[in-house]
Design a protein around this motif. Structure first.
Motif, PDB file in Angstrom:
ATOM      1  N   TRP A 183       0.843  -1.198   0.000  1.00 29.10           N
ATOM      2  CA  TRP A 183       0.000   0.000   0.000  1.00 29.10           C
ATOM      3  C   TRP A 183       0.876   1.246   0.000  1.00 29.10           C
ATOM      4  O   TRP A 183       1.920   1.276   0.670  1.00 29.10           O
ATOM      5  CB  TRP A 183      -0.875   0.065   1.246  1.00 29.10           C
ATOM      6  N   TYR A 184       0.423   2.248  -0.727  1.00 30.56           N
ATOM      7  CA  TYR A 184       1.013   3.584  -0.618  1.00 30.56           C
ATOM      8  C   TYR A 184      -0.039   4.518  -0.051  1.00 30.56           C
ATOM      9  O   TYR A 184      -1.091   4.739  -0.656  1.00 30.56           O
ATOM     10  CB  TYR A 184       1.499   4.086  -1.974  1.00 30.56           C
ATOM     11  N   LEU A 185       0.215   5.044   1.141  1.00 28.40           N
ATOM     12  CA  LEU A 185      -0.637   6.045   1.761  1.00 28.40           C
ATOM     13  C   LEU A 185      -0.033   7.415   1.512  1.00 28.40           C
ATOM     14  O   LEU A 185       1.163   7.610   1.704  1.00 28.40           O
ATOM     15  CB  LEU A 185      -0.741   5.830   3.272  1.00 28.40           C
ATOM     16  N   ALA A 186      -0.852   8.374   1.111  1.00 37.50           N
ATOM     17  CA  ALA A 186      -0.394   9.746   0.913  1.00 37.50           C
ATOM     18  C   ALA A 186      -1.379  10.694   1.581  1.00 37.50           C
ATOM     19  O   ALA A 186      -2.588  10.425   1.614  1.00 37.50           O
ATOM     20  CB  ALA A 186      -0.277  10.073  -0.573  1.00 37.50           C
ATOM     21  N   HIS A 187      -0.880  11.791   2.107  1.00 33.25           N
ATOM     22  CA  HIS A 187      -1.737  12.731   2.832  1.00 33.25           C
ATOM     23  C   HIS A 187      -2.822  13.331   1.939  1.00 33.25           C
ATOM     24  O   HIS A 187      -3.871  13.739   2.412  1.00 33.25           O
ATOM     25  CB  HIS A 187      -0.890  13.836   3.459  1.00 33.25           C
ATOM     26  N   TRP A 188      -2.573  13.342   0.628  1.00 36.93           N
ATOM     27  CA  TRP A 188      -3.510  13.951  -0.308  1.00 36.93           C
ATOM     28  C   TRP A 188      -4.485  12.944  -0.926  1.00 36.93           C
ATOM     29  O   TRP A 188      -5.361  13.302  -1.705  1.00 36.93           O
ATOM     30  CB  TRP A 188      -2.746  14.624  -1.457  1.00 36.93           C
TER      31      TRP A 188
END
Length: 214
Positions: A183-188
């Motif tokens: 998974w890649y979590l990004a604030h945006w």
């Protein structure tokens, strides 16, 4: 820990050794190009990194990998293990991720960064996302269609101060050849971008890095 096996096996080539050195060397060379890329970083890379033309370090030893697996109580997925054997940690992948953790620092998200779990618990759909919607990867994937219940059991392998961006590996969803979902979590980003393996994630991040610089 319950494990869900993905219906579609990964391509056969993923069972072989992944060409990490080639990928990471290209990434290093392009990041360190003083005209094209390095000015995009918040601060210059250290002199020793520029001299070595390598954003990583020596590979993890078999003993270091064994200690990590013993500490976690699981066997690492093949592409992540091969990455650590090539470089035990890494500096920036893109401007969103500051550091890939060495083996001695990687750990469960619930221990290293419980805010990642708490902050995402209300994102997207609940855990009843059906398989036919969840097991979609690539351009057709819906980033909000995540199963937040997986978060507490994920391995956190990156660090970015303050941003909330992270790479996570999910041992609860495994391919037939032993790869964990990444998974890649990004604030945006609502939810997460998910991949069949760490190898797939890193190749997509490299393409993103190249696209940002063009």
């Amino acid at each position: 820990m319950p494990v869900t096996e993905m219906d579609e096996p990964a391509p056969a080539t993923r069972s072989a050794v992944h060409p990490w050195r080639d990928l990471l060397q290209r990434w290093s060379d392009e990041w360190l190009d003083p005209v094209l890329h390095e000015q995009e970083r918040h601060e210059p890379f250290p002199d020793e990194v520029r001299a070595a033309r390598w954003l990583g370090g020596p590979g993890a030893t078999p003993q270091e990998l064994a200690r990590l697996e013993e500490r976690l109580g699981v066997e690492l997925p093949p592409s992540y293990r091969e990455f650590l054997r090539t470089s035990d940690g890494w500096l920036d992948t893109t401007t969103g991720i500051a550091r890939l953790l060495p083996a001695r620092e990687a750990g469960w998200a619930r221990d290293l960064d419980p805010e990642v779990i708490e902050g995402r618990a209300g994102d997207g759909e609940p855990d009843d996302v059906p398989d036919e919607e969840y097991f979609v990867y690539g351009d057709e994937q819906k980033s909000w269609a995540i199963r937040t219940g997986y978060l507490s059991g994920m391995l956190k392998i990156s660090h970015t101060p303050g941003a909330g961006d992270a790479y996570l590996l999910n041992p609860q969803v495994v391919t037939p050849d032993g790869e964990w979902e990444a998974w890649y979590l990004a604030h945006w980003l609502p939810g997460a971008v998910r991949y069949r393996s760490f190898w797939d994630l890193m190749n997509d991040e490299y393409r993103s890095f190249r696209g940002d610089q063009e």
